[in-house]
Design a protein around this motif. Sequence first.
Motif, PDB file in Angstrom:
ATOM      1  N   ASP A  18       0.833  -1.206   0.000  1.00 27.59           N
ATOM      2  CA  ASP A  18       0.000   0.000   0.000  1.00 27.59           C
ATOM      3  C   ASP A  18       0.870   1.259   0.000  1.00 27.59           C
ATOM      4  O   ASP A  18       0.594   2.216  -0.736  1.00 27.59           O
ATOM      5  N   LEU A  19       1.913   1.263   0.823  1.00 27.81           N
ATOM      6  CA  LEU A  19       2.799   2.418   0.900  1.00 27.81           C
ATOM      7  C   LEU A  19       3.546   2.617  -0.417  1.00 27.81           C
ATOM      8  O   LEU A  19       3.643   3.745  -0.936  1.00 27.81           O
ATOM      9  N   SER A  20       4.071   1.534  -0.994  1.00 24.48           N
ATOM     10  CA  SER A  20       4.768   1.645  -2.280  1.00 24.48           C
ATOM     11  C   SER A  20       3.824   2.131  -3.375  1.00 24.48           C
ATOM     12  O   SER A  20       4.194   2.987  -4.195  1.00 24.48           O
ATOM     13  N   SER A  21       2.619   1.601  -3.398  1.00 23.18           N
ATOM     14  CA  SER A  21       1.651   2.000  -4.422  1.00 23.18           C
ATOM     15  C   SER A  21       1.368   3.486  -4.345  1.00 23.18           C
ATOM     16  O   SER A  21       1.263   4.161  -5.376  1.00 23.18           O
ATOM     17  N   TYR A  22       1.238   4.003  -3.126  1.00 19.24           N
ATOM     18  CA  TYR A  22       0.956   5.429  -2.960  1.00 19.24           C
ATOM     19  C   TYR A  22       2.178   6.272  -3.338  1.00 19.24           C
ATOM     20  O   TYR A  22       2.059   7.260  -4.065  1.00 19.24           O
ATOM     21  N   ALA A  23       3.348   5.861  -2.846  1.00 23.84           N
ATOM     22  CA  ALA A  23       4.557   6.668  -3.058  1.00 23.84           C
ATOM     23  C   ALA A  23       4.996   6.673  -4.516  1.00 23.84           C
ATOM     24  O   ALA A  23       5.425   7.701  -5.048  1.00 23.84           O
ATOM     25  N   GLN A  25       3.039   5.656  -7.115  1.00 22.36           N
ATOM     26  CA  GLN A  25       1.871   5.914  -7.959  1.00 22.36           C
ATOM     27  C   GLN A  25       1.611   4.796  -8.970  1.00 22.36           C
ATOM     28  O   GLN A  25       1.654   5.010 -10.182  1.00 22.36           O
ATOM     29  N   GLU A  27      -0.859   0.920  -9.291  1.00 22.92           N
ATOM     30  CA  GLU A  27      -1.896   0.075  -8.712  1.00 22.92           C
ATOM     31  C   GLU A  27      -1.658  -1.364  -9.138  1.00 22.92           C
ATOM     32  O   GLU A  27      -1.295  -1.628 -10.286  1.00 22.92           O
ATOM     33  N   TRP A  83       5.023   7.671   4.154  1.00 22.96           N
ATOM     34  CA  TRP A  83       3.728   8.328   4.025  1.00 22.96           C
ATOM     35  C   TRP A  83       3.918   9.834   4.204  1.00 22.96           C
ATOM     36  O   TRP A  83       4.713  10.266   5.046  1.00 22.96           O
TER      37      TRP A  83
END
Length: 400
Positions: A18-23, A25, A27, A83
């Motif tokens: 989840d953190l990697s996906s957000y950082a 960008q 999915e 985050w």
Amino acid sequence: MMEEIRPLRQEELDAAIDLSSYAFQFELPPEERKKRIRTMVPEETLGYFVEGKMASKLTVLPLRVFLNGESVPMGGVGGVATWPEYRRGGKVERLLHAALAQMKERGQNWSMLYPFSVPFYRKYGWELFADEKRYKIPRDKFPRLPEVPGRMEDASGNYELLNAVYRQWAVRYNGMLDRTESWWEHRVAGGRKPGRALVYRDASGQAQGYVIMQVRDRLAKVHELVALTEEAKRGIWKLLSDHDSMADWIEMTVTADDDQLDLLPEPRVDIGVTPYFMARIVDIVPALREYRFAPGPGAESAAIAVQDEHAPWNEGLYRLEWSAEGTLIAADRVGEPGQGETDGSLPRLKAGIAPLAAMLMGYRRPAALARQGRISGDPEAIELLERRLPVRPTGFVDFF
């Protein structure tokens, strides 16, 4: 506020994704996420936890790279992410310190990473060691080459064959990854380099080169082109040119020393060179002891003052002694970086850990670094290192 740095547990891998996906960008569909988790090793990722919540994390992959013809352990740092609500608090710095200590304990005397910012990682002791070169060749400049004695054959999925050719080529470079079968399956073919793999066999049937490429939307994208002989290079390029009915362009990424454009009648094509990966010395004494130096005129000695504020075990004044054959006979810490050597007679050099990595990898020569003011010392010490550090190209064609 309770804060801790520790390796992840199995049940925390979802939170890391989840953190990697957000950082970064991206999915991952559910099935891809499950596949990713199956390949992850929780203990390879360090997490920074605040009140039990993952605030930051980084991964250290246990890899091996070639250095002066030898395969040596290396800690590959990747997936560094925080985050946004926890940024600017020094968490990544503390994670990097913990990772360096962990790599030292595990005997990974070298570390490498792909930088989101070169100045950021230079601050922590990593330095550039490899550039990548890119070509974009229009169809009207594809070379027209004669037939070659050998043949091309599909080798997709034959990682043992591909790796046998790759290792003969990669060992010629400092910094090139010593790939495993798992790396081929998940990181090369199943990762950033999709498409067909074709091997070139000479007239005797020996595999002498390969190409990994993908043709889509009239673009032939060459992920890797490895040739052990000039014949293999010409055979592979003939294959590429024979895509002229399918592709309007050939794009390829190669090492900085690549000379393949010499095959083109008109070599004036789009060329780009970009600094790519960075390296760091994790533990200076064992790194020097496993390093293969060049022969010299006889036994020689020098004193090197090493500065490394982020891995304090490296700080110190070291006395190095080489045999005529190139063996490092001694690498002893004899004092603090600012102290004089014990007898005052040795030529002396002063360097931070980052330029030392650039020198030992072969990316920059001692004389050039001295000229730039990135190292300093007696001319005799610079000349000695110029003799003792082998001249070898650097390269890296992977990613993590």
